[in-house]
Design a protein around this motif. Structure first.
Motif, PDB file in Angstrom:
ATOM      1  N   SER A  61       0.430  -1.044   0.332  1.00 32.72           N
ATOM      2  CA  SER A  61       0.302  -0.147  -0.384  1.00 32.72           C
ATOM      3  C   SER A  61       1.325   1.595   0.126  1.00 32.72           C
ATOM      4  O   SER A  61       1.813   1.133   0.284  1.00 32.72           O
ATOM      5  N   THR A  63       0.755   5.949   0.526  1.00 33.60           N
ATOM      6  CA  THR A  63      -0.348   6.896  -0.091  1.00 33.60           C
ATOM      7  C   THR A  63       0.484   8.353   0.099  1.00 33.60           C
ATOM      8  O   THR A  63       1.608   7.949  -0.233  1.00 33.60           O
ATOM      9  N   CYS A  90       1.892   8.337  -6.182  1.00 33.34           N
ATOM     10  CA  CYS A  90       1.463   6.770  -5.082  1.00 33.34           C
ATOM     11  C   CYS A  90       1.647   5.394  -5.907  1.00 33.34           C
ATOM     12  O   CYS A  90       2.492   4.588  -5.193  1.00 33.34           O
ATOM     13  N   ASP A 106      -9.153   8.545  -3.658  1.00 35.21           N
ATOM     14  CA  ASP A 106      -8.709   9.290  -3.782  1.00 35.21           C
ATOM     15  C   ASP A 106      -9.238  10.516  -2.560  1.00 35.21           C
ATOM     16  O   ASP A 106     -10.255  10.137  -1.951  1.00 35.21           O
ATOM     17  N   PHE A 158      -4.603   7.184  -2.176  1.00 34.38           N
ATOM     18  CA  PHE A 158      -4.639   5.721  -2.203  1.00 34.38           C
ATOM     19  C   PHE A 158      -4.365   4.716  -2.569  1.00 34.38           C
ATOM     20  O   PHE A 158      -4.825   4.212  -3.360  1.00 34.38           O
TER      21      PHE A 158
END
Length: 344
Positions: A61, A63, A90, A106, A158
Motif C-alpha cells: 500500500s 499514500t 502513489c 482519492d 491511496f
C-alpha cells in the motif's frame, strides 16, 4: 417572529452539489474498472477481488499528495492534470518493490465545492489510473466551509498493489559491480514546489500565463507538466530481466531516495553528466542562484526513477526500456561502501 429554518446549505455545505459530482465521476471511474472490481463509486466501501494467479501474494500500500504544486493549478485554474500527479506519486512508490497497482482511492477536500473543478481533478486521477493499469474504485469529497479559502482544495491518494512474495524487490541483492540506470523525468514532477513558486512568483515576479523565452513555453504549462508514471514499462522489464532495486526519485532527490534501497555495505556512485539535465532545472539553478548540492537534494534533476541491475544486464535493460518509450541512461555503479550515494 418566525425564525428562518437553518439548513446545511446555509452553513456552506451543498449536498446536492456533492451528489451531482458523484453522478459525473461514475463514468470516469468505470472506464478504469476490470473484472476484479466488485463494488465501486457510490457505496460505503469498494470491493476488489484479489487476482487468482498469485500463489503467495503480498499486498503493498501507499499514500501521498501533490504538495504545493496544487497552488499552481489553482492559480492557473487548470485542474485536469494534477490528478495524474496524485496517482503517479502513489503508484511509482509501490512500484519500487515490484508491485502491480490494483486499485486507487482519492480524497478531495475543499471549502466550497465546485463541481466543474472537482470533476476536472478526478478526470486527471482516472487518466492516471488508466496509465498505471489500476482501478479508481472509490474516494471521498469533503466540503469544509471556512477551512479552505475560496478556490482552494487539497488532495490525497491511496493505492493498493500486489506482488508475489518471492518476487518482492527489497534491494538486498545489490552488490558491488552492479549498474544504476536512470529513467528520464518529464520535468519537476511533484517535489520542490515551495522553492519553485518562490522563485517564479516572488523573485522573478512571473504570472502563470507569462511566456518564458528560455524555456519555450508558458509558466503554467512548464510547472504543471504531469509526473511520469513508470508502472507498465517497469513491470514488463521485471518479467524479462532481474531487477535488484528500484528507487522513485521524489523529495530528497537522487541522494535521498536511492540511498533508501541500498544494503549497508555498498555505495552508489552517480556520475554527473551521464544524463540530460532538463532545461527547467538549469533555469531554476541559474535564476535562483541555487547551490548544486541543494538542486540535487530538492529536485529529480531529470531522473524520475532508478533501477539497479547486474552489469551484464545493463545494455539489455537500456534497450528494453527504449523500446517501451522511456529514455534510460546508465548513470552510475555500485561499489563497496557504507550505504551512501556519492555524486561526482
Amino acid at each position: 417572529m418566525e425564525k428562518k429554518p437553518l439548513t446545511y446549505k446555509d452553513a456552506g455545505v451543498d449536498i446536492e452539489a456533492g451528489d451531482k459530482l458523484v453522478d459525473r465521476i461514475k463514468p470516469l471511474a468505470k472506464k478504469t474498472f476490470n473484472e476484479n472490481v466488485l463494488a465501486g463509486i457510490g457505496g460505503f466501501g469498494a470491493g476488489y477481488l484479489l487476482p487468482s494467479e498469485y500463489k503467495n501474494p503480498v499486498l503493498v500500500s501507499g499514500t501521498d499528495g501533490v504538495g504545493t504544486k496544487l497552488k499552481v493549478a489553482q492559480m492557473a485554474d487548470v485542474h485536469d492534470t494534477i490528478g495524474i500527479d496524485l496517482v503517479a506519486m502513489c503508484v511509482n512508490d509501490i512500484l519500487t518493490v515490484g508491485a502491480q497497482p490494483l486499485f486507487f482511492l482519492d480524497y478531495f477536500a475543499t471549502g466550497k465545492l465546485s463541481v466543474d473543478t472537482a470533476e476536472a481533478v478526478i478526470k486527471g486521477i482516472a487518466k492516471g489510473c488508466e496509465i498505471a493499469g489500476c482501478a479508481l474504485i472509490g474516494g471521498e469529497t469533503a466540503e469544509m466551509p471556512d477551512f479552505y479559502t475560496e478556490g482552494e482544495y487539497d488532495l490525497a491518494g491511496f493505492v493498493v498493489g500486489v506482488v508475489e512474495k518471492d518476487e518482492y524487490i527489497a534491494g538486498k541483492e545489490i552488490k558491488p559491480g552492479d549498474v544504476v540506470i536512470g529513467l528520464a523525468s518529464s520535468g519537476i514532477h511533484s517535489n520542490g514546489y515551495s522553492l519553485v513558486r518562490k522563485l517564479f512568483f516572488d523573485i522573478l515576479k512571473l504570472k502563470v500565463d507569462d511566456y518564458v523565452e528560455e524555456l519555450g513555453d508558458y509558466v503554467y504549462k512548464i510547472l504543471l507538466t504531469p509526473t511520469r508514471i513508470y508502472v507498465r514499462p517497469i513491470l514488463e522489464l521485471i518479467k524479462q530481466i532481474k531487477v535488484k532495486g528500484i528507487a522513485h526519485i521524489t523529495g530528497g532527490g537522487i541522494p535521498g531516495n536511492l540511498k533508501r534501497i541500498l544494503p549497508p555495505n555498498v555505495n552508489a556512485v552517480i556520475e554527473k553528466g551521464s544524463w540530460e539535465v532538463l532545461p527547467i532545472f538549469k533555469f531554476i539553478q541559474e535564476k535562483g542562484n541555487v547551490p548544486e548540492e541543494e538542486m540535487f537534494k530538492t529536485f529529480n534533476m531529470g531522473i524520475g526513477l532508478t533501477v539497479v541491475v547486474d552489469k551484464e544486464n545493463a545494455e539489455k535493460t537500456v534497450e528494453f526500456l527504449k523500446e517501451k518509450g522511456e529514455t534510460p541512461y546508465v548513470i552510475g555503479e555500485i561499489t563497496e561502501g557504507s550505504g551512501e550515494v556519492v555524486i561526482k
